[in-house]
Design an enzyme around this catalytic site. Sequence first.
Site, PDB file in Angstrom:
ATOM      1  N   HIS A 155     -35.838   3.076  31.832  1.00 42.12           N
ATOM      2  CA  HIS A 155     -34.657   2.299  32.281  1.00 42.12           C
ATOM      3  C   HIS A 155     -33.451   3.234  32.468  1.00 42.12           C
ATOM      4  O   HIS A 155     -32.400   3.082  31.821  1.00 42.12           O
ATOM      5  CB  HIS A 155     -34.373   1.255  31.191  1.00 42.12           C
ATOM      6  CG  HIS A 155     -33.499   0.111  31.562  1.00 42.12           C
ATOM      7  ND1 HIS A 155     -32.239   0.262  32.088  1.00 42.12           N
ATOM      8  CD2 HIS A 155     -33.702  -1.224  31.446  1.00 42.12           C
ATOM      9  CE1 HIS A 155     -31.700  -0.932  32.279  1.00 42.12           C
ATOM     10  NE2 HIS A 155     -32.576  -1.866  31.903  1.00 42.12           N
ATOM     11  N   ASP A 204     -29.561  -6.792  40.427  1.00 41.98           N
ATOM     12  CA  ASP A 204     -30.675  -6.762  39.472  1.00 41.98           C
ATOM     13  C   ASP A 204     -31.938  -7.078  40.272  1.00 41.98           C
ATOM     14  O   ASP A 204     -32.276  -8.240  40.468  1.00 41.98           O
ATOM     15  CB  ASP A 204     -30.436  -7.801  38.360  1.00 41.98           C
ATOM     16  CG  ASP A 204     -31.367  -7.594  37.174  1.00 41.98           C
ATOM     17  OD1 ASP A 204     -32.293  -6.766  37.275  1.00 41.98           O
ATOM     18  OD2 ASP A 204     -31.167  -8.278  36.147  1.00 41.98           O
ATOM     19  N   GLU A 262     -34.893   2.494  37.752  1.00 47.12           N
ATOM     20  CA  GLU A 262     -35.922   2.490  36.708  1.00 47.12           C
ATOM     21  C   GLU A 262     -37.315   2.624  37.320  1.00 47.12           C
ATOM     22  O   GLU A 262     -37.647   1.896  38.263  1.00 47.12           O
ATOM     23  CB  GLU A 262     -35.833   1.178  35.925  1.00 47.12           C
ATOM     24  CG  GLU A 262     -34.420   0.868  35.464  1.00 47.12           C
ATOM     25  CD  GLU A 262     -34.277  -0.568  34.937  1.00 47.12           C
ATOM     26  OE1 GLU A 262     -35.244  -1.104  34.397  1.00 47.12           O
ATOM     27  OE2 GLU A 262     -33.185  -1.137  35.107  1.00 47.12           O
TER      28      GLU A 262
HETATM   29  O1  TA6 Z   1     -33.560  -3.670  34.076  1.00 50.44           O
HETATM   30  C1  TA6 Z   1     -32.617  -4.624  34.382  1.00 50.44           C
HETATM   31  C2  TA6 Z   1     -32.440  -5.540  33.188  1.00 50.44           C
HETATM   32  O2  TA6 Z   1     -33.638  -6.164  32.851  1.00 50.44           O
HETATM   33  C3  TA6 Z   1     -31.324  -6.534  33.521  1.00 50.44           C
HETATM   34  O3  TA6 Z   1     -31.789  -7.840  33.732  1.00 50.44           O
HETATM   35  C4  TA6 Z   1     -30.359  -6.400  32.363  1.00 50.44           C
HETATM   36  O4  TA6 Z   1     -30.526  -7.350  31.413  1.00 50.44           O
HETATM   37  C5  TA6 Z   1     -30.653  -4.990  31.896  1.00 50.44           C
HETATM   38  O5  TA6 Z   1     -32.026  -4.782  32.052  1.00 50.44           O
HETATM   39  C6  TA6 Z   1     -30.152  -4.545  30.529  1.00 50.44           C
HETATM   40  O6  TA6 Z   1     -30.824  -5.151  29.498  1.00 50.44           O
HETATM   41  P1  TA6 Z   1     -30.336  -4.908  28.002  1.00 50.44           P
HETATM   42  O7  TA6 Z   1     -31.285  -5.691  27.139  1.00 50.44           O
HETATM   43  O8  TA6 Z   1     -30.425  -3.442  27.732  1.00 50.44           O
HETATM   44  O9  TA6 Z   1     -28.924  -5.416  27.938  1.00 50.44           O
END
Ligand code: TA6
Length: 292
Positions: A155, A204, A262
């Site tokens: 990520h 997103d 990601e």
């Molecule tokens: O990868 C994108 C995502 O899944 C978004 O929907 C957003 O929630 C982000 O990750 C961050 O997630 P987190 O749990 O680290 O706040």
Amino acid sequence: MLAQTSFNGQPCVDLALPAGDRVRIALHGAHVLSWTTADGVERLYLSPKAHLDGHSPIRGGVPICFPQFNQRVLAGQPLPKHGFARTQPWTADAQQPGGGHEACLRLAASAATRAIWPHEFEASLTASLEAGRLRLTFEVTNTGTEPFAFALALHTYLRTPDISRTRLDGLSGLAFWDAVEHIHQPALRKTQPPGLLAFAGETDSVYEAVPAPLEMSAPGTGMRISQSASLPDVVVWNPGAQRCALLDDMPADGYAHMLCVEAARIESPQVLAPGQSWSGWQELRVLLASQA
Ligand code: TA6
């Protein structure tokens, strides 16, 4: 050269090349916190308000989402958002491979992981550093007697000077799930129009079957982002100003300095038979400013 160190009280390993390229990885989550190139430029975004308490997920750097992505619960398992790898204590190998340019961290099934995901596994994250280049390889082996399925995302929070002047190339014509517009309909698809992707507001999106490396460009910087065929999907995330304001571990203007690109396996979870291993990687390569 590899050194045990700490950052804001969190144990870390630091890997540095003689020329000055450096990567810092927290044992908590095998979380890459920082990658600086020999010119001293930080290439990743780490929130100045990140929770560095050894329990919470860390905002920024490279969180590892395993064995699930977001809250798409894998059959009957009450996994937390983005799984548990990012909140577990990993260990660093005492003897490191790779002739001084690799660092390897490991995580194995424990009472804590079995309580939420009843499977036996051994995982590793290897960071390989070269001038202007960082490759992160996640590997997992099924050490149990039953098959299991998993999703994975590296990520990565790329640093950008200004999200409004940041562009991402390489996604034209691809199908994607727009999780901002269709959060409750993950099967719906849009098609990415031709041209560079620009960012105005919350983004997103989960792109499937991304065939070629992507290029991020912004004033004075550029990055080529590639990934293994075993990671067919790409997630592009920026919370925008409004959602950013709701995140207690981000400053109000944090969204303006980051773009998550990601490398992921989401749409078709990987099934691993007993004894089988699997690996996937993402590679970040700095492009000269003049090429960006
Ligand atoms: O990868 C994108 C995502 O899944 C978004 O929907 C957003 O929630 C982000 O990750 C961050 O997630 P987190 O749990 O680290 O706040």
